[in-house]
Design a protein around this motif. Structure first.
Motif, PDB file in Angstrom:
ATOM      1  N   VAL A 133     -26.303  14.186  -0.576  1.00 15.36           N
ATOM      2  CA  VAL A 133     -27.405  14.984  -0.127  1.00 15.36           C
ATOM      3  C   VAL A 133     -27.854  14.207   1.208  1.00 15.36           C
ATOM      4  O   VAL A 133     -27.614  13.080   1.504  1.00 15.36           O
ATOM      5  CB  VAL A 133     -28.486  14.923  -0.974  1.00 15.36           C
ATOM      6  CG1 VAL A 133     -27.952  15.808  -2.239  1.00 15.36           C
ATOM      7  CG2 VAL A 133     -28.943  13.577  -1.597  1.00 15.36           C
TER       8      VAL A 133
ATOM      9  N   ARG B  80     -32.490  16.798  -7.138  1.00 15.99           N
ATOM     10  CA  ARG B  80     -31.213  16.323  -6.259  1.00 15.99           C
ATOM     11  C   ARG B  80     -30.662  15.244  -6.926  1.00 15.99           C
ATOM     12  O   ARG B  80     -31.205  14.260  -7.691  1.00 15.99           O
ATOM     13  CB  ARG B  80     -32.006  15.919  -4.823  1.00 15.99           C
ATOM     14  CG  ARG B  80     -32.617  17.166  -4.224  1.00 15.99           C
ATOM     15  CD  ARG B  80     -31.907  18.223  -3.964  1.00 15.99           C
ATOM     16  NE  ARG B  80     -30.962  17.963  -2.742  1.00 15.99           N
ATOM     17  CZ  ARG B  80     -31.330  18.344  -1.592  1.00 15.99           C
ATOM     18  NH1 ARG B  80     -32.525  18.593  -1.280  1.00 15.99           N
ATOM     19  NH2 ARG B  80     -30.271  18.127  -0.611  1.00 15.99           N
ATOM     20  N   THR B  81     -29.539  14.927  -6.168  1.00 13.77           N
ATOM     21  CA  THR B  81     -28.566  13.710  -6.641  1.00 13.77           C
ATOM     22  C   THR B  81     -28.340  12.646  -5.514  1.00 13.77           C
ATOM     23  O   THR B  81     -28.029  13.290  -4.525  1.00 13.77           O
ATOM     24  CB  THR B  81     -27.279  14.154  -7.449  1.00 13.77           C
ATOM     25  OG1 THR B  81     -27.479  14.935  -8.557  1.00 13.77           O
ATOM     26  CG2 THR B  81     -26.458  13.041  -7.599  1.00 13.77           C
TER      27      THR B  81
ATOM     28  N   SER C  61     -27.863  20.601  -9.117  1.00 17.57           N
ATOM     29  CA  SER C  61     -27.719  19.290  -8.456  1.00 17.57           C
ATOM     30  C   SER C  61     -26.443  18.586  -8.900  1.00 17.57           C
ATOM     31  O   SER C  61     -25.976  17.825  -7.987  1.00 17.57           O
ATOM     32  CB  SER C  61     -28.839  18.218  -8.352  1.00 17.57           C
ATOM     33  OG  SER C  61     -28.974  17.711  -9.491  1.00 17.57           O
TER      34      SER C  61
ATOM     35  N   ASP D 260     -36.867  15.322  -6.667  1.00 15.50           N
ATOM     36  CA  ASP D 260     -37.232  14.574  -5.365  1.00 15.50           C
ATOM     37  C   ASP D 260     -38.479  15.341  -4.819  1.00 15.50           C
ATOM     38  O   ASP D 260     -38.558  16.572  -4.858  1.00 15.50           O
ATOM     39  CB  ASP D 260     -35.998  15.348  -4.173  1.00 15.50           C
ATOM     40  CG  ASP D 260     -36.256  14.997  -2.899  1.00 15.50           C
ATOM     41  OD1 ASP D 260     -37.253  14.260  -2.673  1.00 15.50           O
ATOM     42  OD2 ASP D 260     -35.619  15.285  -2.115  1.00 15.50           O
TER      43      ASP D 260
ATOM     44  N   GLU E 117     -37.578  19.742  -5.990  1.00 13.99           N
ATOM     45  CA  GLU E 117     -36.467  20.000  -6.667  1.00 13.99           C
ATOM     46  C   GLU E 117     -35.555  18.901  -7.106  1.00 13.99           C
ATOM     47  O   GLU E 117     -35.654  17.848  -6.500  1.00 13.99           O
ATOM     48  CB  GLU E 117     -35.640  21.197  -5.690  1.00 13.99           C
ATOM     49  CG  GLU E 117     -34.925  20.872  -4.613  1.00 13.99           C
ATOM     50  CD  GLU E 117     -34.193  21.686  -3.974  1.00 13.99           C
ATOM     51  OE1 GLU E 117     -34.186  22.969  -4.304  1.00 13.99           O
ATOM     52  OE2 GLU E 117     -33.392  21.360  -2.884  1.00 13.99           O
TER      53      GLU E 117
ATOM     54  N   ARG F  52     -38.476  17.597  -1.534  1.00 11.83           N
ATOM     55  CA  ARG F  52     -37.745  19.121  -1.522  1.00 11.83           C
ATOM     56  C   ARG F  52     -38.414  19.676  -2.904  1.00 11.83           C
ATOM     57  O   ARG F  52     -38.099  20.848  -2.792  1.00 11.83           O
ATOM     58  CB  ARG F  52     -36.307  18.916  -1.925  1.00 11.83           C
ATOM     59  CG  ARG F  52     -35.491  18.047  -0.711  1.00 11.83           C
ATOM     60  CD  ARG F  52     -35.764  18.756   0.705  1.00 11.83           C
ATOM     61  NE  ARG F  52     -35.034  18.018   1.755  1.00 11.83           N
ATOM     62  CZ  ARG F  52     -35.042  18.245   2.939  1.00 11.83           C
ATOM     63  NH1 ARG F  52     -35.986  19.198   3.491  1.00 11.83           N
ATOM     64  NH2 ARG F  52     -34.563  17.462   3.659  1.00 11.83           N
TER      65      ARG F  52
END
Length: 232
Positions: free
Chosen positions: A232, A196-197, A224, A189, A194, A192
Motif C-alpha cells: 500500500v 489496510r496492510t 485488505s 488505518d 479503513e 484512510r
C-alpha cells in the motif's frame, strides 16, 4: 518436582517405590508427578519388568535459561510460527520446548498467549519480486510495533510506499501476517478510515500513542488481505 528431577538425573537406578518412601508420599503421587514431568518435556526413561527403575536423561536441562515473561512469550510465539510453516528441519524438539514453556505459565497467562498466537497469520511465501526489495526495519521501529501489537495500542508511523512516497499515519496493529520472509502489519488505518496492510520493512518510524483499541475480527480485514503483493 524440581528436587525429584535432580534426584532422577543423579541416581542411576531408582524405583517408584523408593521415591515414594524417600518423599513420604504414595506411589500413585510419584507416578502422577512423573507423568506431569513427561508432559512438560522431560525425558524420563523407565526399565520394564518388576523392580524396574526410572531415571531422567542426563542431557536434560543442560544450561538452565532464565526467561522473563515477555521473553518466554516471544519464544513461544516464534515456535508456533515455525510449526505453522511446516518446515521439516529443526522441528523435532520444538514440541518439547513449547510444552515446557506453556507449563511455566499460569492459566491466565496461557490464555493471553493463545490470544496473541491467534493474531499471527501465516500466508504463502512472498514472490521473488517482493523478496528482492526486502530490507530489515530499524530496531526501534520493530520494538515499538511489537509492544503496540501486544498491548493493542495505536501507533503513529511514517510509512514509505513502493514508489518512494512517504506519509504520516495512525494505525491500529490488529494482526501480523508472515509471507516468508516478509512481515506485514494488518491494521486499521486512521488516515484512510479503513483496514489496510503495511509491509513492516517500509515503516520508517513508529511511536506508541498510549491509546488502546478494540480488536476487530479477521473477517473485517479480508479485503485488505486479498492483494497478492500486499503493498500500500
Amino acid at each position: 518436582m524440581e528436587l525429584l528431577a535432580v534426584q532422577l538425573k543423579q541416581d542411576t537406578h531408582c524405583t517408584v517405590r523408593d521415591l515414594a518412601r524417600h518423599y513420604s508420599v504414595s506411589t500413585r503421587t510419584i507416578s502422577r508427578d512423573l507423568a506431569l514431568m513427561r508432559e512438560q518435556g522431560m525425558q524420563i526413561d523407565a526399565d520394564r519388568g518388576r523392580g524396574g527403575g526410572v531415571r531422567l536423561d542426563r542431557n536434560w536441562g543442560v544450561g538452565r535459561v532464565n526467561l522473563d515473561y515477555s521473553e518466554a512469550v516471544d519464544l513461544l510465539i516464534s515456535i508456533a510460527v515455525a510449526e505453522q510453516m511446516n518446515s521439516p528441519l529443526f522441528l523435532a524438539n520444538l514440541g518439547s520446548v513449547r510444552r515446557q514453556l506453556v507449563a511455566s505459565f499460569s492459566p491466565e497467562k496461557r490464555a493471553s498467549v493463545n490470544r496473541l498466537k491467534s493474531r499471527i497469520l501465516i500466508g504463502v511465501t512472498a514472490s521473488t519480486y517482493v523478496q528482492a526489495s526486502a530490507k530489515a526495519p530499524p530496531k526501534r521501529v520493530v520494538q515499538a510495533l511489537h509492544q503496540a501489537f501486544v498491548d493493542r495500542e495505536v501507533l503513529d508511523v511514517r510509512y514509505q510506499r513502493e514508489d518512494g512516497a512517504t506519509s504520516e499515519r495512525q494505525i491500529e496493529p490488529h494482526y501480523l501476517l508472515l509471507k516468508y520472509p516478509i512481515w506485514y502489519v494488518v491494521a486499521f488505518d486512521h488516515l484512510r478510515q479503513e483496514p489496510r496492510t503495511f509491509r513492516c520493512d517500509r515503516l520508517l518510524a513508529a511511536q506508541k500513542t498510549g491509546t488502546r483499541f478494540h480488536l476487530l475480527s479477521k473477517e473485517a480485514f479480508q479485503p485488505s488481505l486479498s492483494h497478492d503483493d500486499l503493498s500500500v
